[in-house]
Design a protein around this motif. Structure first.
Motif, mmCIF file in Angstrom:
data_model
loop_
_atom_site.group_PDB
_atom_site.id
_atom_site.type_symbol
_atom_site.label_atom_id
_atom_site.label_comp_id
_atom_site.label_asym_id
_atom_site.label_seq_id
_atom_site.Cartn_x
_atom_site.Cartn_y
_atom_site.Cartn_z
ATOM 1 N N GLN A 190 -4.585 -16.272 0.488
ATOM 2 C CA GLN A 190 -3.567 -16.010 -0.525
ATOM 3 C C GLN A 190 -3.914 -14.758 -1.325
ATOM 4 O O GLN A 190 -3.030 -13.989 -1.696
ATOM 5 N N TYR A 191 -5.188 -14.555 -1.592
ATOM 6 C CA TYR A 191 -5.612 -13.361 -2.321
ATOM 7 C C TYR A 191 -5.330 -12.107 -1.502
ATOM 8 O O TYR A 191 -4.884 -11.094 -2.036
ATOM 9 N N GLY A 192 -5.566 -12.157 -0.192
ATOM 10 C CA GLY A 192 -5.261 -11.023 0.683
ATOM 11 C C GLY A 192 -3.775 -10.698 0.667
ATOM 12 O O GLY A 192 -3.385 -9.526 0.623
ATOM 13 N N ASN A 193 -2.928 -11.723 0.708
ATOM 14 C CA ASN A 193 -1.476 -11.509 0.647
ATOM 15 C C ASN A 193 -1.090 -10.884 -0.689
ATOM 16 O O ASN A 193 -0.267 -9.980 -0.752
ATOM 17 N N TYR A 194 -1.684 -11.395 -1.758
ATOM 18 C CA TYR A 194 -1.389 -10.893 -3.107
ATOM 19 C C TYR A 194 -1.757 -9.416 -3.239
ATOM 20 O O TYR A 194 -0.968 -8.610 -3.722
ATOM 21 N N THR A 195 -2.951 -9.022 -2.787
ATOM 22 C CA THR A 195 -3.357 -7.629 -2.921
ATOM 23 C C THR A 195 -2.493 -6.718 -2.042
ATOM 24 O O THR A 195 -2.179 -5.594 -2.441
ATOM 25 N N SER A 196 -2.096 -7.188 -0.878
ATOM 26 C CA SER A 196 -1.235 -6.380 -0.012
ATOM 27 C C SER A 196 0.139 -6.171 -0.658
ATOM 28 O O SER A 196 0.671 -5.057 -0.644
ATOM 29 N N ARG A 197 0.718 -7.229 -1.237
ATOM 30 C CA ARG A 197 2.014 -7.087 -1.917
ATOM 31 C C ARG A 197 1.901 -6.142 -3.103
ATOM 32 O O ARG A 197 2.806 -5.343 -3.378
ATOM 33 N N THR A 198 0.782 -6.196 -3.812
ATOM 34 C CA THR A 198 0.561 -5.311 -4.953
ATOM 35 C C THR A 198 0.504 -3.854 -4.505
ATOM 36 O O THR A 198 1.090 -2.971 -5.139
ATOM 37 N N ARG A 199 -0.170 -3.592 -3.410
ATOM 38 C CA ARG A 199 -0.256 -2.216 -2.896
ATOM 39 C C ARG A 199 1.102 -1.723 -2.419
ATOM 40 O O ARG A 199 1.423 -0.542 -2.551
ATOM 41 N N ALA A 200 1.912 -2.608 -1.847
ATOM 42 C CA ALA A 200 3.263 -2.217 -1.417
ATOM 43 C C ALA A 200 4.094 -1.807 -2.634
ATOM 44 O O ALA A 200 4.787 -0.786 -2.610
ATOM 45 N N SER A 201 4.017 -2.588 -3.700
ATOM 46 C CA SER A 201 4.760 -2.257 -4.923
ATOM 47 C C SER A 201 4.267 -0.956 -5.541
ATOM 48 O O SER A 201 5.063 -0.136 -6.003
ATOM 49 N N ALA A 202 2.952 -0.763 -5.539
ATOM 50 C CA ALA A 202 2.395 0.469 -6.104
ATOM 51 C C ALA A 202 2.804 1.681 -5.275
ATOM 52 O O ALA A 202 3.101 2.748 -5.824
ATOM 53 N N ALA A 203 2.857 1.541 -3.957
ATOM 54 C CA ALA A 203 3.291 2.649 -3.102
ATOM 55 C C ALA A 203 4.740 3.016 -3.405
ATOM 56 O O ALA A 203 5.089 4.194 -3.493
ATOM 57 N N ALA A 204 5.587 2.004 -3.569
ATOM 58 C CA ALA A 204 6.997 2.269 -3.898
ATOM 59 C C ALA A 204 7.096 2.974 -5.247
ATOM 60 O O ALA A 204 7.915 3.894 -5.410
ATOM 61 N N ALA A 205 6.270 2.588 -6.197
ATOM 62 C CA ALA A 205 6.283 3.235 -7.512
ATOM 63 C C ALA A 205 5.835 4.689 -7.403
ATOM 64 O O ALA A 205 6.398 5.577 -8.060
ATOM 65 N N GLU A 206 4.833 4.955 -6.568
ATOM 66 C CA GLU A 206 4.347 6.316 -6.399
ATOM 67 C C GLU A 206 5.366 7.190 -5.663
ATOM 68 O O GLU A 206 5.431 8.392 -5.882
ATOM 69 N N LEU A 207 6.157 6.589 -4.791
ATOM 70 C CA LEU A 207 7.168 7.336 -4.054
ATOM 71 C C LEU A 207 8.487 7.446 -4.822
ATOM 72 O O LEU A 207 9.411 8.123 -4.375
ATOM 73 N N ALA A 208 8.574 6.806 -5.980
ATOM 74 C CA ALA A 208 9.806 6.831 -6.776
ATOM 75 C C ALA A 208 10.174 8.249 -7.205
ATOM 76 O O ALA A 208 11.358 8.593 -7.270
ATOM 77 N N SER A 209 9.182 9.080 -7.493
ATOM 78 C CA SER A 209 9.491 10.457 -7.898
ATOM 79 C C SER A 209 10.107 11.235 -6.737
ATOM 80 O O SER A 209 11.008 12.054 -6.936
ATOM 81 N N VAL A 210 9.644 10.985 -5.524
ATOM 82 C CA VAL A 210 10.220 11.640 -4.349
ATOM 83 C C VAL A 210 11.654 11.131 -4.148
ATOM 84 O O VAL A 210 12.570 11.910 -3.864
ATOM 85 N N LYS A 211 11.842 9.838 -4.333
ATOM 86 C CA LYS A 211 13.182 9.244 -4.199
ATOM 87 C C LYS A 211 14.138 9.843 -5.230
ATOM 88 O O LYS A 211 15.287 10.163 -4.916
ATOM 89 N N SER A 212 13.671 10.031 -6.454
ATOM 90 C CA SER A 212 14.501 10.641 -7.498
ATOM 91 C C SER A 212 14.865 12.077 -7.134
ATOM 92 O O SER A 212 15.993 12.520 -7.368
ATOM 93 N N ALA A 213 13.904 12.801 -6.558
ATOM 94 C CA ALA A 213 14.174 14.180 -6.155
ATOM 95 C C ALA A 213 15.212 14.228 -5.038
ATOM 96 O O ALA A 213 16.079 15.107 -5.022
ATOM 97 N N VAL A 214 15.158 13.268 -4.115
ATOM 98 C CA VAL A 214 16.160 13.209 -3.048
ATOM 99 C C VAL A 214 17.523 12.897 -3.656
ATOM 100 O O VAL A 214 18.542 13.497 -3.284
#
Length: 151
Positions: free
Chosen positions: A29-53
């Protein structure tokens, strides 16, 4: 009369068995939790690129030609344009508005989940929809349906 103090071997074995059962449940469960957290963080980091598009599409009126390094979209191939972190593990690409990157989220085999977000202009509407068709749309280790632009 001498009163015994301490635990019996059976009591200690029961406690160790209980700890083992809890660990067997908690570690995956901890592995699933950390993976979901990294997915959300990646989307947040790519949000600026999405805004530019989004801005590129609003200015040019079309999706075609909204590529990295043009029309206000950062050049994601250089460190100056986009810095890789542990949540976005490959240099993202932007071609005709489509944002592609590998995330720090992984499937159970350790393979990076991909972020593939595609914009669509709705005819007769000022709104644009984004659809993520990457492997990061994984209900267990990435985004659940309806989140992260996943269908």
């Amino acid at each position: 009369m001498n009163a015994q103090k301490g635990f019996t071997l059976i009591e200690l074995m029961i406690v160790i068995a209980i700890i083992g059962i809890l660990a067997a449940i908690a570690i995956p469960q901890y592995g699933n939790y950390t993976s979901r957290t990294r997915a959300s963080a990646a989307a947040a980091e790519l949000a600026s690129v999405k805004s530019a598009v989004n801005e590129c599409i609003a200015v040019t009126g079309k999706i075609a030609g909204c590529n990295a390094g043009t029309n206000g979209i950062p050049d994601t191939s250089t460190a100056a344009g986009f810095t890789i972190t542990k949540n976005v593990t490959s240099q993202p690409t932007v071609v005709d508005g489509v944002i592609t990157a590998d995330t720090g989220a992984t499937d159970t085999s350790g393979t990076a989940l991909t972020y593939l977000n595609t914009p669509t202009m709705n005819a007769g509407s000022s709104n644009m929809t984004w659809t993520n068709t990457g492997t990061v749309c994984n209900a267990t280790r990435g985004f659940k349906p309806g989140t992260g632009d996943c269908p």
